[in-house]
Write a protein that holds these residues in place. Structure first.
Motif, PDB file in Angstrom:
ATOM      1  N   GLN A  66      56.205  42.853  44.532  1.00 15.25           N
ATOM      2  CA  GLN A  66      57.329  41.977  44.169  1.00 15.25           C
ATOM      3  C   GLN A  66      58.626  42.239  44.934  1.00 15.25           C
ATOM      4  N   ASN A  84      44.622  36.025  34.206  1.00 16.50           N
ATOM      5  CA  ASN A  84      44.479  36.813  32.961  1.00 16.50           C
ATOM      6  C   ASN A  84      45.367  38.059  32.969  1.00 16.50           C
ATOM      7  N   GLY A  85      44.838  39.264  33.096  1.00 12.32           N
ATOM      8  CA  GLY A  85      45.680  40.463  33.149  1.00 12.32           C
ATOM      9  C   GLY A  85      46.669  40.544  32.000  1.00 12.32           C
ATOM     10  N   HIS A  86      47.962  40.616  32.355  1.00 14.97           N
ATOM     11  CA  HIS A  86      48.996  40.811  31.328  1.00 14.97           C
ATOM     12  C   HIS A  86      49.115  39.620  30.393  1.00 14.97           C
ATOM     13  N   ASN A 107      48.443  33.903  42.618  1.00 15.46           N
ATOM     14  CA  ASN A 107      48.160  34.496  41.312  1.00 15.46           C
ATOM     15  C   ASN A 107      48.477  33.435  40.266  1.00 15.46           C
ATOM     16  N   TYR A 161      44.274  50.685  34.028  1.00 11.86           N
ATOM     17  CA  TYR A 161      44.863  51.645  34.965  1.00 11.86           C
ATOM     18  C   TYR A 161      46.150  52.215  34.400  1.00 11.86           C
ATOM     19  N   GLU A 181      44.684  36.261  41.371  1.00  8.23           N
ATOM     20  CA  GLU A 181      44.808  36.946  40.077  1.00  8.23           C
ATOM     21  C   GLU A 181      44.835  35.899  38.968  1.00  8.23           C
ATOM     22  N   GLU A 240      53.360  39.087  45.404  1.00  8.51           N
ATOM     23  CA  GLU A 240      54.231  38.353  44.479  1.00  8.51           C
ATOM     24  C   GLU A 240      55.719  38.439  44.817  1.00  8.51           C
ATOM     25  N   HIS A 254      44.121  45.877  31.127  1.00  6.22           N
ATOM     26  CA  HIS A 254      43.845  44.563  31.722  1.00  6.22           C
ATOM     27  C   HIS A 254      42.441  44.469  32.288  1.00  6.22           C
TER      28      HIS A 254
HETATM   29  C1  GAL Z   1      50.491  40.613  38.495  1.00  5.56           C
HETATM   30  C2  GAL Z   1      50.563  41.761  39.509  1.00  5.56           C
HETATM   31  C3  GAL Z   1      49.544  42.841  39.211  1.00  5.56           C
HETATM   32  C4  GAL Z   1      49.533  43.176  37.763  1.00  5.56           C
HETATM   33  C5  GAL Z   1      49.235  41.933  37.010  1.00  5.56           C
HETATM   34  C6  GAL Z   1      49.066  42.147  35.543  1.00  5.56           C
HETATM   35  O1  GAL Z   1      51.678  39.916  38.447  1.00  5.56           O
HETATM   36  O2  GAL Z   1      50.369  41.272  40.796  1.00  5.56           O
HETATM   37  O3  GAL Z   1      49.810  43.979  39.974  1.00  5.56           O
HETATM   38  O4  GAL Z   1      50.774  43.683  37.385  1.00  5.56           O
HETATM   39  O5  GAL Z   1      50.296  41.013  37.197  1.00  5.56           O
HETATM   40  O6  GAL Z   1      48.552  41.000  34.990  1.00  5.56           O
END
Ligand code: GAL
Length: 732
Positions: free
Chosen positions: A327, A447-449, A407, A493, A445, A364, A508
């Motif tokens: 970022q 889902n994740g956060h 993403n 992680y 990317e 990002e 995540h």
């Molecule tokens: C994205 C980022 C990842 C991770 C992800 C969590 O914005 O590129 O490194 O933080 O969010 O969902």
């Protein structure tokens, strides 16, 4: 010198790979490693150094590494992810030389990825190998292998050879290049005269060449030999013949369309941080390919180890590799370092057939056309054979690269169950790019956060986690303009306090931090062919009262079988077909058992007798897999299993998994059991010897010492007989 050792009897003796501070699993102070550490080694003069070039090659050291010889700085390297060589030749003394290496774990805002917040940790230490390199005065530095006419009957290869000639000596000699196939049979050879540090060798019209493909990743090897009046040298380099092209209608490998499906991978491990050796790196690649049925991985957010990339070449797993960053874009010196990172990454990795795309933006970050024109132009100059990308999270970004990589977290904006969501789970490429023309487009990317899910979360949340991954896979499969999708992320992680669940973990992953599967892992695994691995995973713990209100309906079963038969003890059975209606584009949609399918039945009703269920999966009308879920699970045994039966001697790791199981071998997800681990034989345990199961399971790694012999790992608890795994450490 295979590794960096001092006198083993010394208290401060360390071996590589090394993490400066071994962190606890969670709730730690991440500033504990953000300071300077010093490594020292005495390098005695050796006769073999006479008249030679001597250097120290660092595969990776985090970060801002400075190297001193007898107190005088002789070199350094700021980036924590790329290799560097420190020339010792002019400094070495016959009396013995004290080499001091200072690594600074501080998050120096002058160095990418630092300067803002980052959602991962950059563990300090010399976390990859260091090699003593002794060569003649002129040696081979690098070779770039470019293949051409790959889809034609006869193919060609061009080798761009780079010599190291630090004293700029006049040079006369020859370079011999020979190509060998996977059986070590010679395919072609050539010798050229050289008088310069750069030269090219062409092999036109090579016949009967095998392609590098995902199901048959055929590798060739170039052996390059230098004979000159300033010295001799030889290197070997693997490569493959393949084409990889992103166009507006998707991605093609060797001219054939392929939907890219994958996950993002960090290079971290619990306790040891970045400091795990080749076997652990290779195993992650194997998990992605063989257990999660992925065909691509993104090395988020930096170049990862050679061992990982070599394994991707060997097994046929595609790679998107990117420069370090997250970022934030820093000042001019920072940007210059980042441009150099493009060079270092590409010059290290340009021969990997698995790498199909370079990421040349800071993950990002905002648009910065002047900066990204530089990174993109440099990438194309260094490697005209590969396309470039840069990972964004914003729409309407200026497209300087070949592929718009995005993403796309839009799905996370909707809390509603998926039947009622107001829009598709992915934006359309044109909505994102805002461009009038179609462009190559890849989702990097999702889902994740937007939907963190712990392995111990309630079943309903796990189902939603699975569903969200399936929805995106389905949408990516259904849109020809989307080359594929790479989910966030492979495993949980460790991270900074500014991210994650406060415990310093981002939950995540589709796997836990210990590489144990959550249900979402099977969303990916079940999309693979049953010829490779049959998958049958009900997304349930099969308990009457786990879900809100109770019951287990709707029941989702992730499987790549043709149909599934559910058998209840009262003799009732139901056949299920994949839910093609909801997930029309998935190769293997999930199977759904809904309340309507069971009208009049007692199954799933609160207050009724809870019973077992037997689930049988059929392929080509043959029952090929059976799961029995029990109404009365009783803690029965502790399974302790090594990922592999053998370890080669030199500091190699293997993962040992521990699972609490019921009578039918199902995981007991809520048994929060303390365990103690004992390692007997030539290996050491990474992490604490007392820990607890989470979600019914855990895992740990053991690292072999430099001796051979049998290792016995015992896991004790108060509930089960001691579990045991054996690993034999060999000399190979
Ligand atoms: C994205 C980022 C990842 C991770 C992800 C969590 O914005 O590129 O490194 O933080 O969010 O969902």
């Amino acid at each position: 010198m295979p590794s960096w050792t001092t006198d083993p009897s010394d208290d401060c003796f360390v071996e590589l790979p090394h993490t400066a501070v071994e962190l606890p699993l969670d709730y730690f102070d991440e500033t504990s490693y953000q300071r300077e550490f010093t490594y020292q080694k005495r390098l005695n003069w050796s006769e073999e150094f006479e008249g030679k070039e001597v250097g120290l090659v660092f595969d990776g050291s985090m970060a801002n590494t400075r190297v001193f010889l007898d107190g005088v700085q002789i070199g350094g390297h700021k980036d924590g992810y790329t290799p560097f060589e420190i020339r010792l030749t002019p400094h070495l003394k016959p009396t013995g030389n004290l080499i001091t290496v200072c690594v600074d774990g501080a998050e120096n805002p002058e160095i990418p990825p630092f300067g803002g917040q980052i959602d991962y940790l950059t563990y300090a230490g010399i976390y990859r190998e260091v090699w003593l390199k002794v060569t003649d005065r002129v040696s081979i530095k690098n070779v770039k292998i470019e293949t051409k006419g790959v889809l034609e009957t006869n193919k060609s290869v061009r080798l761009n050879c780079f010599l190291s000639n630090p004293d700029d000596l006049a040079l006369n000699g020859t370079l011999k290049a020979e190509i060998f196939d996977a059986n070590s049979d010679s395919v072609a050879a050539q010798v050229i005269e050289i008088a310069d540090s750069e030269s090219a060798i062409e092999f036109p019209e090579l016949a009967n060449i095998q392609l590098w493909a995902l199901d048959r990743p055929y590798l060739y090897e170039v052996r390059l030999s230098l004979r000159s009046d300033q010295g001799i040298d030889q290197i070997r380099q693997k490569f493959g013949f393949r084409t990889a092209e992103f166009t507006a209608d998707g991605f093609r490998l060797n001219g054939e369309k392929l939907k890219l499906i994958g996950l993002n991978r960090h290079q971290s491990f619990p306790y040891s941080g970045y400091a795990q050796g080749p076997a652990s790196q290779e195993r992650d690649a194997d998990i992605l390919k063989y257990e999660l049925a992925c065909n691509i991985v993104r090395t988020s957010h930096y170049p990862q180890s050679n061992a990982f990339l070599d394994r991707c070449d060997e097994i046929g797993l595609l790679v998107l590799e990117e420069i370090p960053g997250w970022q934030h874009i820093g000042g001019d010196a920072w940007k210059e370092e980042s441009v150099q990172n493009v060079r270092r990454m590409i010059e290290r990795d340009w021969n990997h057939p698995s790498i199909i795309l370079w990421g040349v933006r800071i993950n990002e970050s905002d648009d910065d056309d002047a900066f990204y024109l530089r990174t993109n132009t440099l990438a194309h100059q260094l490697d005209p054979t590969r396309q470039t990308s840069g990972i964004r999270k914003h729409a309407g970004s200026s497209l300087l690269e070949d592929v718009y990589t995005m993403n796309d977290f839009v799905l996370g904006e909707f809390e509603l169950p998926h039947e009622n969501r107001p829009r598709s789970p992915l934006r359309s490429p044109s909505e994102v790019t805002g461009l009038p023309q179609k462009t190559p487009y890849l989702v990097t990317e999702y889902n994740g956060h937007m939907f963190p899910t712990k392995v111990t979360d309630q079943e309903q949340r796990q189902i939603e986690h699975v569903t969200r991954h399936l929805e995106v896979l389905n949408a990516a499969h259904g849109d020809d303009n989307i080359a594929g999708c790479i989910g966030w992320c492979m495993f949980d992680y460790n991270t900074h306090k500014d991210f994650g669940s406060g415990d310093r973990i981002c939950h995540h992953g589709v796997l836990t931090i210990f590489r144990e599967p959550k249900f979402a892992a099977y969303a990916y695994a079940s999309q693979g062919s049953p010829e490779n691995r049959v998958v049958l995973q009900p997304v349930t713990y099969w308990a009457r009262g786990e879900r809100n209100i109770g019951g287990t309906l709707p029941l989702m079963i992730l499987s790549n079988c043709d149909f599934i038969r559910l058998n209840f003890p009262n003799g009732a059975s139901f056949d299920l077909l994949p839910d093609h209606q909801t997930f029309a584009h998935l190769p293997h949609p999930p199977f759904m058992l809904r309340q309507d399918d069971l009208s009049g039945s007692e199954v799933g009703q609160w207050g009724m007798l809870w019973t077992d269920i037997k689930i049988v999966g059929y392929v080509d009308n043959n029952p090929i897999v059976t799961r029995r879920l029990l109404a009365n699970p009783i803690a029965t045994r502790l399974e302790v299993k090594s990922d592999r039966p053998t370890l080669s001697q030199a500091r190699n790791e293997v993962r040992i998994s521990v699972k609490a199981l019921d009578q039918a071998g199902n995981l007991l997800p809520y048994i929060d059991l303390p365990i103690t681990i004992e390692v007997d034989g030539p290996a050491t345990l990474i992490g604490p010897d007392t820990t607890a199961l989470r979600g019914g399971a855990t895992a740990f790694w053991i690292r072999s010492k430099r001796e051979s012999g049998d290792v016995v790992v015992r896991v004790r608890s108060t509930r089960f007989a001691t579990g045991e795994a054996r690993v034999s450490v060999s000399n190979s």
